[in-house]
Design a protein around this motif. Structure first.
Motif, PDB file in Angstrom:
ATOM      1  N   ALA A   6      -7.084  -5.699   5.947  1.00 19.16           N
ATOM      2  CA  ALA A   6      -7.192  -6.589   7.414  1.00 19.16           C
ATOM      3  C   ALA A   6      -7.564  -7.743   6.962  1.00 19.16           C
ATOM      4  O   ALA A   6      -7.101  -8.985   7.715  1.00 19.16           O
ATOM      5  CB  ALA A   6      -8.030  -5.777   8.237  1.00 19.16           C
ATOM      6  N   ARG A   7      -8.638  -8.053   6.470  1.00 11.26           N
ATOM      7  CA  ARG A   7      -9.337  -9.252   6.089  1.00 11.26           C
ATOM      8  C   ARG A   7      -8.536 -10.272   5.323  1.00 11.26           C
ATOM      9  O   ARG A   7      -8.502 -11.377   5.781  1.00 11.26           O
ATOM     10  CB  ARG A   7     -10.667  -9.070   5.538  1.00 11.26           C
ATOM     11  N   PHE A   8      -8.007  -9.668   4.027  1.00 15.32           N
ATOM     12  CA  PHE A   8      -6.837 -10.267   3.473  1.00 15.32           C
ATOM     13  C   PHE A   8      -5.825 -10.757   4.306  1.00 15.32           C
ATOM     14  O   PHE A   8      -5.389 -12.078   4.270  1.00 15.32           O
ATOM     15  CB  PHE A   8      -6.362  -9.617   2.397  1.00 15.32           C
ATOM     16  N   THR A   9      -5.157  -9.916   5.066  1.00 12.66           N
ATOM     17  CA  THR A   9      -3.970 -10.484   5.822  1.00 12.66           C
ATOM     18  C   THR A   9      -4.332 -11.485   6.891  1.00 12.66           C
ATOM     19  O   THR A   9      -3.718 -12.796   7.033  1.00 12.66           O
ATOM     20  CB  THR A   9      -3.421  -9.062   6.703  1.00 12.66           C
ATOM     21  N   LYS A  10      -5.448 -11.521   7.667  1.00 14.05           N
ATOM     22  CA  LYS A  10      -5.813 -12.359   8.616  1.00 14.05           C
ATOM     23  C   LYS A  10      -6.010 -13.751   7.758  1.00 14.05           C
ATOM     24  O   LYS A  10      -5.592 -14.700   8.269  1.00 14.05           O
ATOM     25  CB  LYS A  10      -6.965 -11.885   9.482  1.00 14.05           C
ATOM     26  N   SER A  11      -6.890 -13.832   6.853  1.00  9.57           N
ATOM     27  CA  SER A  11      -7.085 -14.880   6.235  1.00  9.57           C
ATOM     28  C   SER A  11      -5.732 -15.539   5.587  1.00  9.57           C
ATOM     29  O   SER A  11      -5.850 -16.874   5.635  1.00  9.57           O
ATOM     30  CB  SER A  11      -8.236 -14.622   4.996  1.00  9.57           C
ATOM     31  N   ARG A  12      -5.309 -14.874   4.715  1.00  7.73           N
ATOM     32  CA  ARG A  12      -3.933 -15.313   4.408  1.00  7.73           C
ATOM     33  C   ARG A  12      -2.796 -15.982   5.624  1.00  7.73           C
ATOM     34  O   ARG A  12      -2.122 -17.205   5.314  1.00  7.73           O
ATOM     35  CB  ARG A  12      -3.018 -14.459   3.463  1.00  7.73           C
ATOM     36  N   ALA A  51       5.596  -5.008   3.495  1.00  7.89           N
ATOM     37  CA  ALA A  51       6.521  -5.903   4.197  1.00  7.89           C
ATOM     38  C   ALA A  51       5.632  -7.032   4.316  1.00  7.89           C
ATOM     39  O   ALA A  51       6.017  -8.157   4.174  1.00  7.89           O
ATOM     40  CB  ALA A  51       7.373  -5.528   5.228  1.00  7.89           C
ATOM     41  N   ILE A  52       4.206  -7.018   4.955  1.00  6.98           N
ATOM     42  CA  ILE A  52       3.505  -8.356   5.252  1.00  6.98           C
ATOM     43  C   ILE A  52       2.988  -8.729   3.992  1.00  6.98           C
ATOM     44  O   ILE A  52       2.905  -9.806   3.764  1.00  6.98           O
ATOM     45  CB  ILE A  52       2.522  -7.723   6.262  1.00  6.98           C
ATOM     46  N   LEU A  53       2.372  -7.875   3.139  1.00  4.47           N
ATOM     47  CA  LEU A  53       1.734  -8.200   1.849  1.00  4.47           C
ATOM     48  C   LEU A  53       2.536  -9.093   0.913  1.00  4.47           C
ATOM     49  O   LEU A  53       2.238  -9.837   0.208  1.00  4.47           O
ATOM     50  CB  LEU A  53       1.174  -7.035   1.067  1.00  4.47           C
ATOM     51  N   ALA A  54       3.957  -8.750   1.127  1.00  2.00           N
ATOM     52  CA  ALA A  54       5.112  -9.090   0.288  1.00  2.00           C
ATOM     53  C   ALA A  54       5.191 -10.868   0.557  1.00  2.00           C
ATOM     54  O   ALA A  54       5.401 -11.320  -0.424  1.00  2.00           O
ATOM     55  CB  ALA A  54       6.454  -8.335   0.319  1.00  2.00           C
ATOM     56  N   LEU A  55       4.815 -10.986   1.977  1.00  2.00           N
ATOM     57  CA  LEU A  55       4.992 -12.590   2.187  1.00  2.00           C
ATOM     58  C   LEU A  55       3.912 -13.159   1.256  1.00  2.00           C
ATOM     59  O   LEU A  55       4.140 -14.557   1.282  1.00  2.00           O
ATOM     60  CB  LEU A  55       5.075 -12.684   3.640  1.00  2.00           C
ATOM     61  N   PHE A  56       3.041 -12.507   1.092  1.00  2.00           N
ATOM     62  CA  PHE A  56       1.759 -13.314   0.402  1.00  2.00           C
ATOM     63  C   PHE A  56       1.834 -12.909  -1.135  1.00  2.00           C
ATOM     64  O   PHE A  56       1.030 -13.437  -1.974  1.00  2.00           O
ATOM     65  CB  PHE A  56       0.457 -12.801   0.858  1.00  2.00           C
ATOM     66  N   GLY A  57       2.987 -12.261  -1.562  1.00  2.00           N
ATOM     67  CA  GLY A  57       3.041 -11.960  -3.090  1.00  2.00           C
ATOM     68  C   GLY A  57       2.081 -10.764  -3.599  1.00  2.00           C
ATOM     69  O   GLY A  57       1.901 -10.800  -4.675  1.00  2.00           O
ATOM     70  N   HIS A  58       1.718  -9.879  -2.723  1.00  3.91           N
ATOM     71  CA  HIS A  58       1.245  -8.725  -2.855  1.00  3.91           C
ATOM     72  C   HIS A  58       1.637  -7.505  -2.481  1.00  3.91           C
ATOM     73  O   HIS A  58       2.690  -7.573  -1.827  1.00  3.91           O
ATOM     74  CB  HIS A  58      -0.179  -8.968  -2.334  1.00  3.91           C
TER      75      HIS A  58
END
Length: 71
Positions: A6-12, A51-58
Motif C-alpha cells: 500500500a505504501r509503495f503503491t501510493k508513494s510511486r 497489474a499495478i505493480l508492473a507499471l512501476f517495474g515490480h
C-alpha cells in the motif's frame, strides 16, 4: 506485507504525479481497487495488484517467511 504494498503503491503513484483515477486507467483496474489497495485492504486479487505493480517495474510473488527459532 500488505501495508508495504500500500505504501509503495501510493508513494510511486505520487512520485509519478498520477491520480488514483489515472493509475487505475493505466493498469486496467477500477478506481475502487486502487483505493482499496492504497488503504491496505487485506483481500485483493493478486493479478490486479501485479497489474499495478508492473507499471512501476515490480511484481508481487511468494517470499519465504522467516522461521522462528525454537528454544
Amino acid at each position: 506485507m500488505q501495508n508495504q504494498v500500500a505504501r509503495f503503491t501510493k508513494s510511486r503513484r505520487k512520485t509519478l504525479g498520477l491520480t488514483q483515477t489515472e493509475l487505475a486507467e493505466k493498469a486496467g483496474v477500477g478506481l475502487r481497487f486502487v483505493r482499496d489497495l492504497e488503504q491496505g485492504k487485506t483481500t485483493l486479487r493478486m493479478d490486479k495488484v501485479n497489474a499495478i505493480l508492473a507499471l512501476f517495474g515490480h511484481e508481487a510473488g511468494p517470499v519465504p517467511m522467516p522461521q522462528e527459532t525454537s528454544q
